[in-house]
Motif scaffolding. Structure first.
Motif, mmCIF file in Angstrom:
data_model
loop_
_atom_site.group_PDB
_atom_site.id
_atom_site.type_symbol
_atom_site.label_atom_id
_atom_site.label_comp_id
_atom_site.label_asym_id
_atom_site.label_seq_id
_atom_site.Cartn_x
_atom_site.Cartn_y
_atom_site.Cartn_z
ATOM 1 N N CYS A 173 2.155 6.051 8.713
ATOM 2 C CA CYS A 173 0.632 5.996 8.941
ATOM 3 C C CYS A 173 0.514 4.466 8.332
ATOM 4 C CB CYS A 173 -0.290 6.388 7.984
ATOM 5 S SG CYS A 173 -2.034 5.602 8.343
ATOM 6 N N TRP A 174 -0.031 3.548 8.908
ATOM 7 C CA TRP A 174 0.553 1.566 9.563
ATOM 8 C C TRP A 174 -0.750 2.098 7.939
ATOM 9 C CZ3 TRP A 174 2.002 -1.650 12.737
ATOM 10 C CH2 TRP A 174 2.585 -3.172 12.061
ATOM 11 N N THR A 175 -0.581 0.975 7.239
ATOM 12 C CA THR A 175 -1.894 0.808 5.892
ATOM 13 C C THR A 175 -1.671 -0.073 5.436
ATOM 14 O OG1 THR A 175 -0.979 1.863 3.728
ATOM 15 C CG2 THR A 175 -1.644 3.284 4.929
ATOM 16 N N SER A 176 -2.632 -1.004 5.230
ATOM 17 C CA SER A 176 -2.746 -2.585 5.060
ATOM 18 C C SER A 176 -3.794 -2.402 3.685
ATOM 19 C CB SER A 176 -3.582 -2.851 6.234
ATOM 20 O OG SER A 176 -4.869 -2.439 6.203
ATOM 21 N N LEU A 177 -4.472 -1.806 3.074
ATOM 22 C CA LEU A 177 -5.505 -2.270 1.950
ATOM 23 C C LEU A 177 -5.378 -2.130 0.772
ATOM 24 C CD1 LEU A 177 -7.776 0.945 3.749
ATOM 25 C CD2 LEU A 177 -8.032 -1.320 3.898
ATOM 26 N N HIS A 178 -3.485 -2.047 0.267
ATOM 27 C CA HIS A 178 -2.929 -2.022 -0.693
ATOM 28 C C HIS A 178 -3.041 -4.337 -0.881
ATOM 29 C CE1 HIS A 178 0.607 -3.602 0.742
ATOM 30 N NE2 HIS A 178 1.017 -4.055 -0.395
#
Ligand SMILES: Cc1cc2nc3c(=O)[nH]c(=O)nc-3n(C[C@H](O)[C@H](O)[C@H](O)COP(=O)(O)O)c2cc1C
Length: 228
Positions: A173-178
């Protein structure tokens, strides 16, 4: 990619999807990440080799990929991610209030996405592998044209990684919130100051491999011929 004994590629988990099946069924996998099954590091290596076939501006190849399996580091990254998630979606009502009012199907899908994202945020530390793609140029204060070149030299490789993972029965899953805490993640992983992190990709075997094309907005709303 190196072949195994007798020219056989490690194929235990290969799905042999057609190109169009791969492109249309590589989903954001969250609730169907198998948090109990270890991932063979060879599979990650293979996906990274595929990623490095992506194009880069001027053939710069300034990308780096940090593969994180250490449980303490995963837990620390998950905490950063949760803080980012809380900032974006902590006020669920406000997040949903921003959705467009003219597209009921899109609103319903996006509410499901937020549900699923909540699950991932809660379980991020349990995901066996995290991959953080980085690029050796920072776009801080750069003009838009140059930013496009930098991001365009990293993000295609990330998607290639995810496609290669899907072909090998892995969910991502592409994530960016970190990235809300990018300096803390850099310190944790020893990422040099000149590097910019682009995403955090959780990777695990998917629970089942039958993913479907997603509902998307009608093409007539997004495609423009000769004029907008
Ligand atoms: C740039 C970018 C950032 C994203 N960041 C997150 C994220 O932080 N957390 C998350 O759960 N999903 C994230 N996603 C995944 C999207 O939510 C996902 O594409 C959407 O749920 C649609 O899923 P589908 O592609 O399977 O239809 C991100 C996707 C992109 C392209």
């Amino acid at each position: 990619m190196s072949d195994g004994p007798g020219g056989m590629r490690p194929s235990g988990d290969r799905l042999d999807l057609s190109a169009d099946e791969l492109l249309s069924t590589t989903r954001a996998v969250r609730k169907r990440l198998d948090l109990t099954r270890p991932v063979d590091p060879t599979l990650i290596d293979e996906c990274l080799e595929m990623a490095a076939q992506a194009p880069t501006g001027g053939n710069g190849q300034g990308w780096h990929f940090v593969v994180v399996t250490d449980p303490a580091k995963r837990a620390a990254l998950a905490e950063m991610y949760q803080r980012g998630f809380e900032m974006m979606y902590g006020d669920r009502e406000a997040a949903e209030a921003n959705l467009p009012t003219d597209d009921a199907e899109y609103v319903a899908t996006t509410k499901r996405v937020i549900d699923s994202a909540e699950y991932l945020a809660e379980h991020m530390a349990e995901v066996p592998v995290m991959v953080i793609p980085c690029i050796n140029v920072r776009t801080d204060n750069m003009p838009a044209a140059m930013q496009a070149g930098v991001w365009g030299s990293l993000l295609p490789a990330v998607w290639s990684f995810m496609l290669a993972a899907r072909e090998r029965s892995l969910g991502t899953c592409w994530t960016s919130l970190h990235l809300i805490d990018e300096p803390a993640a850099a310190a944790l992983l020893g990422i040099p100051d000149n590097m910019m992190q682009g995403a955090l990709i959780p990777v695990a075997h998917s629970i089942g491999t039958d993913f479907k094309p997603a509902p998307r907005r009608d093409m007539s709303r997004i495609v423009h011929h000769d004029t907008w």
